[in-house]
Design a protein around this motif. Structure first.
Motif, short mmCIF file in Angstrom:
data_model
loop_
_atom_site.label_atom_id
_atom_site.label_comp_id
_atom_site.label_asym_id
_atom_site.label_seq_id
_atom_site.Cartn_x
_atom_site.Cartn_y
_atom_site.Cartn_z
N ILE A 189 -71.42 14.43 -33.75
CA ILE A 189 -72.60 13.56 -34.27
C ILE A 189 -72.29 12.18 -34.41
O ILE A 189 -70.97 11.93 -34.60
N TYR A 243 -80.67 13.88 -31.27
CA TYR A 243 -80.37 13.52 -32.50
C TYR A 243 -80.47 12.01 -32.79
O TYR A 243 -80.67 11.15 -31.72
N CYS A 245 -79.91 8.99 -35.36
CA CYS A 245 -78.93 8.43 -36.41
C CYS A 245 -79.99 7.95 -37.68
O CYS A 245 -79.38 8.29 -38.85
N GLY A 248 -80.59 10.87 -39.57
CA GLY A 248 -79.78 12.21 -39.44
C GLY A 248 -80.50 13.53 -38.99
O GLY A 248 -80.22 14.56 -39.28
N VAL A 250 -82.32 16.00 -36.37
CA VAL A 250 -82.05 16.84 -35.20
C VAL A 250 -82.94 17.65 -34.67
O VAL A 250 -83.59 18.47 -35.57
N LEU A 265 -79.53 16.53 -41.00
CA LEU A 265 -78.23 16.80 -41.33
C LEU A 265 -77.88 16.38 -42.75
O LEU A 265 -78.00 15.15 -42.86
#
Length: 399
Positions: A189, A243, A245, A248, A250, A265
Motif C-alpha cells: 500500500i 489502488y 491513495c 484508500g 481498492v 482500506l
C-alpha cells in the motif's frame, strides 16, 4: 487520461502497445522490434524456443519517465517516455516473465520469471545483462517493492509470499503464510508502506504486516461474489488489483466474473470495508484508478471497450460525456483487430490450481477385496483340511 493509466488497461497478450499523451498517440508494435542479438540463445547461453510477440508483463517507473515490457519472445524492452517516447534498449531474458517492477530510484528493473527467479536489469546501463537476485522453487506470479526500495516481495504458486532485503536478497526477512492456493497478486500500500495486500486462488484477500509476516485481516470473496454466480464450487482468483491513495480505495477484479468489487482500506483498524460492486455486460480485461478516484474499465466489447466510473457521494457512477473517454474509445474501436486474438481466450489461472487426488476410497476398496480373497482362501484350505481328516477316519474304521 494519464499515460500510465491508459497503458495499464492494455496489459496482457496484445502485440501492440498504446500510450495516450497530451497531443498524440504513441503506438509500438513488438512485431517490429529487433530480434535478440544472442540469436537462438538466451542470456544463459542455452537454446531458446521462438515465441510470439505477445506482451506478458509491463510497468512504469514511479515518475512515469520510464516504461518497460517483456514479451513471449523473451525480450525486455525499455522506453524513455519524456519528452517523447523512445525505445532505449532491447535485451534478452532467460525465461518467459510473469511480472516486473521498476525501483523507486528508477535505476533498476526487477523481472520475475516462470522458473522462479528474479533478475535485475540496469536502467542507467541499458545494454547491461541481467543479474540474478533471488530464486524460488516454484513459479513466480508477482513481484513488488517497498516504496523505499528496501524490500523485495515475491509471490509464487506454492502459496508463499517471501520478503527479502533488496541489498542482500539471500537474507529472507519473513514469509507471509496463510493462503491455501497460489498467490496471484501482491501490492504494498503506497501511503501505508508497512501493509501488504495479497490475493490468491483460494478466493481471499489478505492484509499483512509483511516485515513480521503477520496476517492482520482476511476477506473471503466468496461471501461477496457468491450471489453473482450459480456454481457452488466457484473459485474467485483475483486477476487485477488497483489502488487509489485518495480515500484508500481498492478495486478488485476476479477472473471470469464480469463485476468489479470496490473496497476501502481502514488503515487504523487494518481491514478492508466492502463498498460497492460494479456489474458489467462483458468480460472485463483490466481496471485502473486515476489519482483522484476515477475508475477505468477495459471490457471485451468491440462496440464500447472502455468504461469510466467516477466517484459521487461514495459510489462510482458511469460517465459518458468525457472527451478523454471518447477519444480513447474511438481509437480502440478503430484498432480492435489488435485485441481479437484475446477475445474469448481461456483463463490461465485454472492451470495454476494443483490437482488433488483422493485415492483413499480406491485403496480401501482394494484392501477389502484382498481381505475377502484371503478369507476365502482360508475357508477353502479349511474345507480341504476337514475333508482329508474325514477320509482318514473312514479308512481307519474299515480296517
Amino acid at each position: 487520461m494519464p499515460v500510465r493509466k491508459m497503458l495499464s488497461l492494455t496489459k496482457v497478450k496484445y502485440r501492440r502497445y498504446f500510450a495516450n499523451s497530451d497531443d498524440s498517440l504513441f503506438v509500438y508494435d513488438c512485431i517490429n522490434a529487433e530480434k535478440k542479438a544472442l540469436g537462438n540463445k538466451g542470456q544463459d547461453g542455452k537454446p531458446t524456443d521462438k515465441g510470439s510477440d505477445d506482451i506478458l508483463a509491463f510497468a512504469f517507473s514511479p515518475s512515469g519517465d520510464y516504461f518497460a515490457l517483456t514479451d513471449d519472445s523473451k525480450r525486455l524492452i525499455l522506453f524513455h517516455t519524456k519528452p517523447s517516447w523512445e525505445c532505449v534498449s532491447i535485451r534478452s531474458v532467460s525465461r518467459r516473465c510473469t511480472s516486473l517492477i521498476i525501483t523507486a530510484a528508477e535505476d533498476k528493473i526487477l523481472v520475475a520469471d516462470k522458473s522462479g527467479d528474479v533478475y535485475s536489469y540496469s536502467i542507467t546501463e541499458p545494454q547491461a545483462d541481467g543479474k540474478l537476485e533471488l530464486g524460488h522453487l516454484s513459479l513466480l506470479l508477482d513481484v513488488a517493492l517497498s516504496p523505499d526500495d528496501q524490500y523485495i516481495l515475491t509471490a509464487d504458486r506454492d502459496e508463499k509470499i517471501r520478503v527479502s532485503l533488496a541489498k542482500a536478497p539471500h537474507n529472507i526477512v519473513s514469509y507471509c503464510l496463510g493462503h491455501k492456493e497460489f498467490v496471484s497478486k501482491i501490492l504494498v500500500i503506497p501511503n501505508y508502506p508497512d501493509l501488504l495486500l495479497s490475493a490468491s486462488g483460494d478466493s481471499t484477500l489478505r492484509l499483512w504486516e509483511y516485515k513480521s509476516g503477520e496476517e492482520v485481516y482476511c476477506c473471503h470473496l466468496s461471501s461477496i461474489c457468491g450471489p453473482e454466480t450459480t456454481k457452488t464450487d466457484q473459485k474467485y482468483p483475483v486477476s487485477r488489483i488497483t489502488y487509489c491513495c485518495q480515500g484508500g480505495y481498492v478495486a478488485v477484479l476476479c477472473d471470469g466474473i464480469s463485476t468489479v468489487y470496490v473496497f476501502q482500506l481502514d488503515a487504523i483498524a487494518q481491514q478492508l470495508v466492502y463498498r460497492q460492486q460494479i456489474s458489467l455486460k462483458h468480460k472485463v480485461w483490466d481496471i485502473a484508478f486515476e489519482e483522484m478516484g476515477d475508475l477505468w474499465i477495459l471490457e471485451e466489447d468491440s462496440e464500447a471497450p472502455l468504461q469510466l466510473y467516477r466517484p459521487c457521494d461514495g459510489q462510482w457512477k458511469p460517465v459518458t460525456e468525457d472527451k478523454g473517454l471518447q477519444k480513447m474509445s474511438k481509437y480502440l474501436q478503430d484498432n480492435w483487430t489488435v485485441f481479437e486474438g484475446f477475445v474469448g481466450a481461456e483463463s490461465h489461472y485454472s492451470s495454476l490450481y494443483k490437482a488433488s487426488f483422493d485415492n483413499m476410497a480406491a485403496y480401501l476398496q482394494r484392501k477389502e477385496e484382498r481381505l475377502q480373497q484371503q478369507k476365502k482362501k482360508r475357508q477353502d484350505l479349511q474345507c480341504g483340511s476337514n475333508g482329508q481328516t474325514k477320509k482318514m477316519k473312514t479308512e481307519e474304521s474299515l480296517l
